[in-house]
Design an enzyme around this catalytic site. Sequence first.
Site, short mmCIF file in Angstrom:
data_model
loop_
_atom_site.label_atom_id
_atom_site.label_comp_id
_atom_site.label_asym_id
_atom_site.label_seq_id
_atom_site.Cartn_x
_atom_site.Cartn_y
_atom_site.Cartn_z
CE1 TYR A 87 3.58 -0.71 -8.37
CE2 TYR A 87 2.31 -1.99 -6.80
CZ TYR A 87 3.18 -1.93 -7.88
OH TYR A 87 3.65 -3.09 -8.45
CB SER A 88 -0.69 5.93 -5.86
OG SER A 88 -0.67 5.79 -7.27
CG MET A 89 -0.09 4.99 0.01
SD MET A 89 -0.26 3.56 1.12
CE MET A 89 0.84 3.96 2.45
#
Length: 400
Positions: free
Chosen positions: A73-75
């Site tokens: 996801y946001s990584m």
Amino acid sequence: MSHDWAALREAELTEPGFQSFDRLLAGHVRDGKLAGVIGCVADDSGVRHLFMDGVKDRESGRPMTRDTIFRIYSMTKPVTGVAVMMLRDEGRFELDTPVSDFLPAFRDLKVLQPDGTTRPAKTPMTIRHLLTHTAGLTLPLSYDGPLADMYRNAGLEGMRSSGSLTDIADRLAALPVDFEPGTRWQYSMAQDLLGRIVEVAGGQRFDRFLEERIFRPLGMTDTGFHVPAPKKDRFCSVYPAPDDGTNAPIDRWDDSRFLAPPDFPSGGGGLVSTLDDYLVFARMLMDGGRGLLAAETVAEMTRNHLPGGCDMAAMGVEEFSGDRWEGFGFGLTMSVVADPVKASTGGPAGEYGWSGAAGTFFFNAPEHRATAVLLTQYMPSKAYPLRRPFREAVYEGLAR
């Protein structure tokens, strides 16, 4: 010192001193909070400690393995940031170049007012604003309010949005921003918009740019926007939290949207990856860019870019994703520890990193030349206060 990280894929080195690290992660699996987890600490000498426990999914009981594929996801956002800065280093734009230079529809930017009307923005939205989440965009998954409602009505739901990157950029341009660019910090779809800028400035599709310019040179063979069929058995499930070990998955490994290419490659949260792939990426940053970026560019990415050197709390972020942000600045797509006393992470100033919606997390600690990676799959990530004790356990182990 640079290290051949690709050669470490078969190594599983451990070191005394990380007992708190192991107890923390094992306890979450034992209590049913996590189905499975991988935690790793590495430095210039290689992998100093690696912990794995639990299963890829409870239904089949497949054990967690080092090559398990996770939704990060946001990584994804730091990867997008590297792509942007590669083009900046090539002279395609500067950080303060207006977004409208590449996406003209943003030229007539409007700011939403409390009474529901709009006014012309005084400041153009820039690439720096997008990289630092200060552009005035939003993300309905993280916020409510009038602008978030407009996004939902326009089919703008972060990585779950419909349409191509071109369509998404056009729909974002048609909506106002929540505040004057540069005056507040607000998590948003900024990195999805940056993906479109990479396409326009770089002259190729965003997903292809990442594959050809970042993943292939670094040997990140298991990172991409979907899980190919031959690798499906290495994928894991996501579980809702809080959990006592009895919850059914909310995204099964064998029936997931990630098993097919998405409508658009989300630079904000669309990637899947593995421990070793992300470790290679994080160590590239620690090693000063390793040919992808200039060392000065990595230093620029990992310093605080908030106005006047203030922290995120001063930019209106009292709480986000289950954490408080006093003492944290924000670099170019990553948080940065600016004041270690206020941040109270157990580590020194200069630590930088970011997390993902399903509990994944990484950080680099330059003073220790160390990288820590946490991979697991539960949502929402704020259900368990895991990142802070994970940090503390990492620093305790590094100090021994």
